[in-house]
Design a protein around this motif. Structure first.
Motif, PDB file in Angstrom:
ATOM      1  N   ARG A   1       0.805  -1.217   0.000  1.00  0.00           N
ATOM      2  CA  ARG A   1       0.000   0.000   0.000  1.00  0.00           C
ATOM      3  C   ARG A   1       0.842   1.272   0.000  1.00  0.00           C
ATOM      4  NH1 ARG A   1      -5.425  -0.208   1.096  1.00  0.00           N
ATOM      5  NH2 ARG A   1      -6.278  -2.311   1.197  1.00  0.00           N
ATOM      6  N   ILE A   2       2.117   1.153  -0.276  1.00  0.00           N
ATOM      7  CA  ILE A   2       2.988   2.327  -0.371  1.00  0.00           C
ATOM      8  C   ILE A   2       3.560   2.372  -1.782  1.00  0.00           C
ATOM      9  CG2 ILE A   2       5.153   3.370   0.405  1.00  0.00           C
ATOM     10  CD1 ILE A   2       3.031   3.653   2.462  1.00  0.00           C
ATOM     11  N   GLY A   3       3.579   3.556  -2.384  1.00  0.00           N
ATOM     12  CA  GLY A   3       4.155   3.694  -3.719  1.00  0.00           C
ATOM     13  C   GLY A   3       3.087   4.029  -4.729  1.00  0.00           C
ATOM     14  N   SER A   4       2.959   3.188  -5.734  1.00  0.00           N
ATOM     15  CA  SER A   4       2.036   3.480  -6.827  1.00  0.00           C
ATOM     16  C   SER A   4       0.582   3.137  -6.481  1.00  0.00           C
ATOM     17  CB  SER A   4       2.443   2.698  -8.083  1.00  0.00           C
ATOM     18  OG  SER A   4       2.442   1.308  -7.832  1.00  0.00           O
ATOM     19  N   ASN A   5       0.395   2.388  -5.415  1.00  0.00           N
ATOM     20  CA  ASN A   5      -0.952   1.980  -5.032  1.00  0.00           C
ATOM     21  C   ASN A   5      -1.770   3.203  -4.600  1.00  0.00           C
ATOM     22  OD1 ASN A   5      -3.223   0.896  -3.479  1.00  0.00           O
ATOM     23  ND2 ASN A   5      -2.161  -1.059  -3.686  1.00  0.00           N
ATOM     24  N   LYS A   6      -2.932   3.365  -5.173  1.00  0.00           N
ATOM     25  CA  LYS A   6      -3.764   4.535  -4.881  1.00  0.00           C
ATOM     26  C   LYS A   6      -4.947   4.206  -3.962  1.00  0.00           C
ATOM     27  CE  LYS A   6      -1.239   7.246  -7.337  1.00  0.00           C
ATOM     28  NZ  LYS A   6      -0.365   8.237  -6.655  1.00  0.00           N
ATOM     29  N   GLN A   7      -4.928   3.016  -3.372  1.00  0.00           N
ATOM     30  CA  GLN A   7      -6.002   2.663  -2.460  1.00  0.00           C
ATOM     31  C   GLN A   7      -5.951   3.517  -1.195  1.00  0.00           C
ATOM     32  OE1 GLN A   7      -4.790  -1.629  -2.488  1.00  0.00           O
ATOM     33  NE2 GLN A   7      -7.004  -1.945  -2.470  1.00  0.00           N
ATOM     34  N   THR A   8      -7.117   3.823  -0.673  1.00  0.00           N
ATOM     35  CA  THR A   8      -7.178   4.520   0.610  1.00  0.00           C
ATOM     36  C   THR A   8      -6.841   3.542   1.729  1.00  0.00           C
ATOM     37  OG1 THR A   8      -8.859   6.074  -0.167  1.00  0.00           O
ATOM     38  CG2 THR A   8      -8.679   5.756   2.209  1.00  0.00           C
ATOM     39  N   SER A   9      -5.939   3.943   2.584  1.00  0.00           N
ATOM     40  CA  SER A   9      -5.527   3.109   3.711  1.00  0.00           C
ATOM     41  C   SER A   9      -5.721   3.904   4.999  1.00  0.00           C
ATOM     42  CB  SER A   9      -4.062   2.693   3.583  1.00  0.00           C
ATOM     43  OG  SER A   9      -3.842   1.969   2.384  1.00  0.00           O
ATOM     44  N   VAL A  10      -6.371   3.285   5.968  1.00  0.00           N
ATOM     45  CA  VAL A  10      -6.560   3.905   7.270  1.00  0.00           C
ATOM     46  C   VAL A  10      -5.837   3.069   8.314  1.00  0.00           C
ATOM     47  CG1 VAL A  10      -8.228   4.605   9.034  1.00  0.00           C
ATOM     48  CG2 VAL A  10      -8.790   4.872   6.603  1.00  0.00           C
ATOM     49  N   VAL A  11      -4.989   3.716   9.108  1.00  0.00           N
ATOM     50  CA  VAL A  11      -4.316   3.063  10.229  1.00  0.00           C
ATOM     51  C   VAL A  11      -4.854   3.688  11.502  1.00  0.00           C
ATOM     52  CG1 VAL A  11      -2.127   2.590  11.374  1.00  0.00           C
ATOM     53  CG2 VAL A  11      -2.236   2.638   8.875  1.00  0.00           C
ATOM     54  N   THR A  12      -5.383   2.870  12.396  1.00  0.00           N
ATOM     55  CA  THR A  12      -5.879   3.394  13.658  1.00  0.00           C
ATOM     56  C   THR A  12      -4.838   3.191  14.754  1.00  0.00           C
ATOM     57  OG1 THR A  12      -7.011   1.325  14.217  1.00  0.00           O
ATOM     58  CG2 THR A  12      -8.272   2.978  13.022  1.00  0.00           C
ATOM     59  N   VAL A  13      -4.792   4.116  15.676  1.00  0.00           N
ATOM     60  CA  VAL A  13      -3.788   4.096  16.744  1.00  0.00           C
ATOM     61  C   VAL A  13      -4.491   4.224  18.091  1.00  0.00           C
ATOM     62  CG1 VAL A  13      -1.615   5.044  17.582  1.00  0.00           C
ATOM     63  CG2 VAL A  13      -2.202   5.253  15.161  1.00  0.00           C
ATOM     64  N   ASP A  14      -4.099   3.361  19.015  1.00  0.00           N
ATOM     65  CA  ASP A  14      -4.649   3.373  20.365  1.00  0.00           C
ATOM     66  C   ASP A  14      -3.506   3.574  21.353  1.00  0.00           C
ATOM     67  OD1 ASP A  14      -6.397   3.182  22.457  1.00  0.00           O
ATOM     68  OD2 ASP A  14      -6.793   1.039  22.246  1.00  0.00           O
ATOM     69  N   GLY A  15      -3.816   4.013  22.559  1.00  0.00           N
ATOM     70  CA  GLY A  15      -2.792   4.165  23.591  1.00  0.00           C
ATOM     71  C   GLY A  15      -2.543   5.613  23.943  1.00  0.00           C
ATOM     72  N   GLY A  16      -2.162   5.823  25.198  1.00  0.00           N
ATOM     73  CA  GLY A  16      -2.022   7.174  25.725  1.00  0.00           C
ATOM     74  C   GLY A  16      -0.935   8.006  25.076  1.00  0.00           C
TER      75      GLY A  16
ATOM     76  N   SER B   1      -7.421   8.016  15.485  1.00  0.00           N
ATOM     77  CA  SER B   1      -7.605   7.315  16.754  1.00  0.00           C
ATOM     78  C   SER B   1      -8.572   6.149  16.574  1.00  0.00           C
ATOM     79  CB  SER B   1      -8.150   8.271  17.815  1.00  0.00           C
ATOM     80  OG  SER B   1      -7.219   9.294  18.089  1.00  0.00           O
ATOM     81  N   THR B   2      -8.387   5.143  17.398  1.00  0.00           N
ATOM     82  CA  THR B   2      -9.264   3.980  17.347  1.00  0.00           C
ATOM     83  C   THR B   2     -10.704   4.369  17.679  1.00  0.00           C
ATOM     84  OG1 THR B   2      -9.569   1.720  18.177  1.00  0.00           O
ATOM     85  CG2 THR B   2      -8.860   3.378  19.754  1.00  0.00           C
ATOM     86  N   ASN B   3     -11.658   3.585  17.190  1.00  0.00           N
ATOM     87  CA  ASN B   3     -13.076   3.904  17.369  1.00  0.00           C
ATOM     88  C   ASN B   3     -13.617   3.547  18.736  1.00  0.00           C
ATOM     89  OD1 ASN B   3     -14.188   5.066  14.872  1.00  0.00           O
ATOM     90  ND2 ASN B   3     -13.430   3.210  13.933  1.00  0.00           N
ATOM     91  N   GLY B   4     -12.969   2.654  19.450  1.00  0.00           N
ATOM     92  CA  GLY B   4     -13.544   2.272  20.746  1.00  0.00           C
ATOM     93  C   GLY B   4     -12.664   1.364  21.555  1.00  0.00           C
ATOM     94  N   GLY B   5     -11.482   1.077  21.064  1.00  0.00           N
ATOM     95  CA  GLY B   5     -10.583   0.230  21.827  1.00  0.00           C
ATOM     96  C   GLY B   5     -10.761  -1.239  21.515  1.00  0.00           C
ATOM     97  N   SER B   6      -9.864  -2.028  22.065  1.00  0.00           N
ATOM     98  CA  SER B   6      -9.836  -3.455  21.756  1.00  0.00           C
ATOM     99  C   SER B   6     -11.046  -4.202  22.291  1.00  0.00           C
ATOM    100  CB  SER B   6      -8.553  -4.073  22.316  1.00  0.00           C
ATOM    101  OG  SER B   6      -8.469  -3.862  23.718  1.00  0.00           O
ATOM    102  N   GLY B   7     -11.707  -3.682  23.333  1.00  0.00           N
ATOM    103  CA  GLY B   7     -12.869  -4.355  23.894  1.00  0.00           C
ATOM    104  C   GLY B   7     -13.996  -4.501  22.881  1.00  0.00           C
ATOM    105  N   ILE B   8     -14.201  -3.469  22.049  1.00  0.00           N
ATOM    106  CA  ILE B   8     -15.251  -3.531  21.035  1.00  0.00           C
ATOM    107  C   ILE B   8     -14.954  -4.646  20.039  1.00  0.00           C
ATOM    108  CG2 ILE B   8     -16.353  -2.278  19.142  1.00  0.00           C
ATOM    109  CD1 ILE B   8     -17.147  -1.255  21.873  1.00  0.00           C
ATOM    110  N   GLY B   9     -13.711  -4.705  19.563  1.00  0.00           N
ATOM    111  CA  GLY B   9     -13.343  -5.753  18.621  1.00  0.00           C
ATOM    112  C   GLY B   9     -13.467  -7.138  19.228  1.00  0.00           C
ATOM    113  N   ALA B  10     -13.115  -7.271  20.501  1.00  0.00           N
ATOM    114  CA  ALA B  10     -13.234  -8.567  21.166  1.00  0.00           C
ATOM    115  C   ALA B  10     -14.688  -9.023  21.219  1.00  0.00           C
ATOM    116  CB  ALA B  10     -12.652  -8.482  22.576  1.00  0.00           C
ATOM    117  N   VAL B  11     -15.615  -8.082  21.430  1.00  0.00           N
ATOM    118  CA  VAL B  11     -17.044  -8.414  21.434  1.00  0.00           C
ATOM    119  C   VAL B  11     -17.469  -8.933  20.065  1.00  0.00           C
ATOM    120  CG1 VAL B  11     -19.364  -7.431  21.562  1.00  0.00           C
ATOM    121  CG2 VAL B  11     -17.668  -6.837  23.284  1.00  0.00           C
TER     122      VAL B  11
END
Length: 284
Positions: free
Chosen positions: A209-224, A256-266
């Motif tokens: 996803r780096i370089g010629s690729n034109k796809q939209t990429s979203v990276v979420t980040v969690d933590g203080g 930022s992450t949407n709700g933390g790892s607890g949501i994904g675990a559910v």
């Protein structure tokens, strides 16, 4: 675990056990299909990303798999290990583990700064003719206190002065000394953010996803460290753009992450439970 719950008559069944970055990624991707990776930058450090797995030829569609990176344990000969990092490694409870984590996590950022200040106090008399006793105490400087000093924008760095007095009992610091302390915080935080940015771009490169690729990429980040440390967050974003090039910057979004790892675990537990029910129906 389920057998133990049964023995104690607890009306609950464990369907999945998920660590934080996988939980973040699963939860965030549920809300946004463009999310391709999740990174933890807090007291610890980790990451997970989506990898496309091509299944048997009779099944034309590809399936997605989440890869847990265990980023905190990453080690590489070109990582910029200083004498301060080496000492922290040697004195830690896990001297050969979590190498990467000790560059970027909240657990260690303040401690690196403390060690830098201690050396300066010994070699340059930064705080006068004596070394403040509390400056010798490991981990006495927390990362939130370090962030408060670093992000102090007052003319005379008044917050830095207050923290030096409160934490190290240094009562008479000068504006010049306070500026040096803030600069030390800045150097350590920029280094940590740049290392974290390199890891993020490396994961995206692995995904193509780096370089010629034109796809939209979203990276979420969690933590203080990311959520509450504005200057770390700014350095991270600017370094990601620097590494990948300005032509790709419009296609990558860090948020930022949407709700933390607890949501994904559910969500994962629900999916596992549903899959189990379907399997039982098919067998019956």
């Amino acid at each position: 675990m389920n057998k133990a719950l049964q023995r104690h008559a607890v009306p609950m069944k464990v369907s999945s056990i998920v660590h934080d970055s996988v939980g973040d990624l699963a939860g965030d991707r549920y809300y946004n299909g463009d999310v391709v990776a999740a990174i933890i930058l807090g007291g610890g450090t980790n990451a997970a990303y989506v990898e496309h797995q091509h299944v048997e030829q009779r099944e034309p569609k590809s399936r997605e798999k989440i890869i847990g990176v265990e980023l905190g344990s990453f080690s590489y000969s070109r990582l910029p290990i200083t004498e301060f990092d080496a000492d922290i490694q040697a004195e830690s409870s896990n001297p050969s583990d979590q190498i990467f984590e000790k560059f970027v996590s909240a657990t260690y950022l303040g401690e690196i700064v403390r060690r830098v200040l201690l050396k300066m106090a010994k070699e340059t008399a930064l705080f006068g003719d004596y070394i403040p006793p509390k400056l010798k105490i490991p981990y006495v400087l927390s990362s939130p206190d370090m962030a408060a000093m670093h992000q102090d924008s007052s003319d005379d760095r008044d917050v830095v002065g207050e923290k030096l007095k409160e934490i190290f009992e240094i009562a008479d610091s000068t504006p010049v000394v306070r500026e040096i302390v803030a600069d030390a915080c800045d150097i350590i935080v920029e280094r940590g953010a740049r290392i974290a940015a390199a890891a993020m771009v490396g994961i995206l490169q692995k995904q193509g996803r780096i370089g010629s690729n034109k796809q939209t990429s979203v990276v979420t980040v969690d933590g203080g460290v990311y959520q509450h440390y504005r200057l770390f967050r700014n350095y991270l974003s600017s370094c990601v753009n620097e590494i990948q090039g300005s032509e790709c910057s419009d296609n990558l979004h860090i948020q930022s992450t949407n709700g933390g790892s607890g949501i994904g675990a559910v969500f994962l537990a629900a999916a596992a439970a549903a899959a189990s029910q379907v399997e039982n129906l098919l067998h019956n």
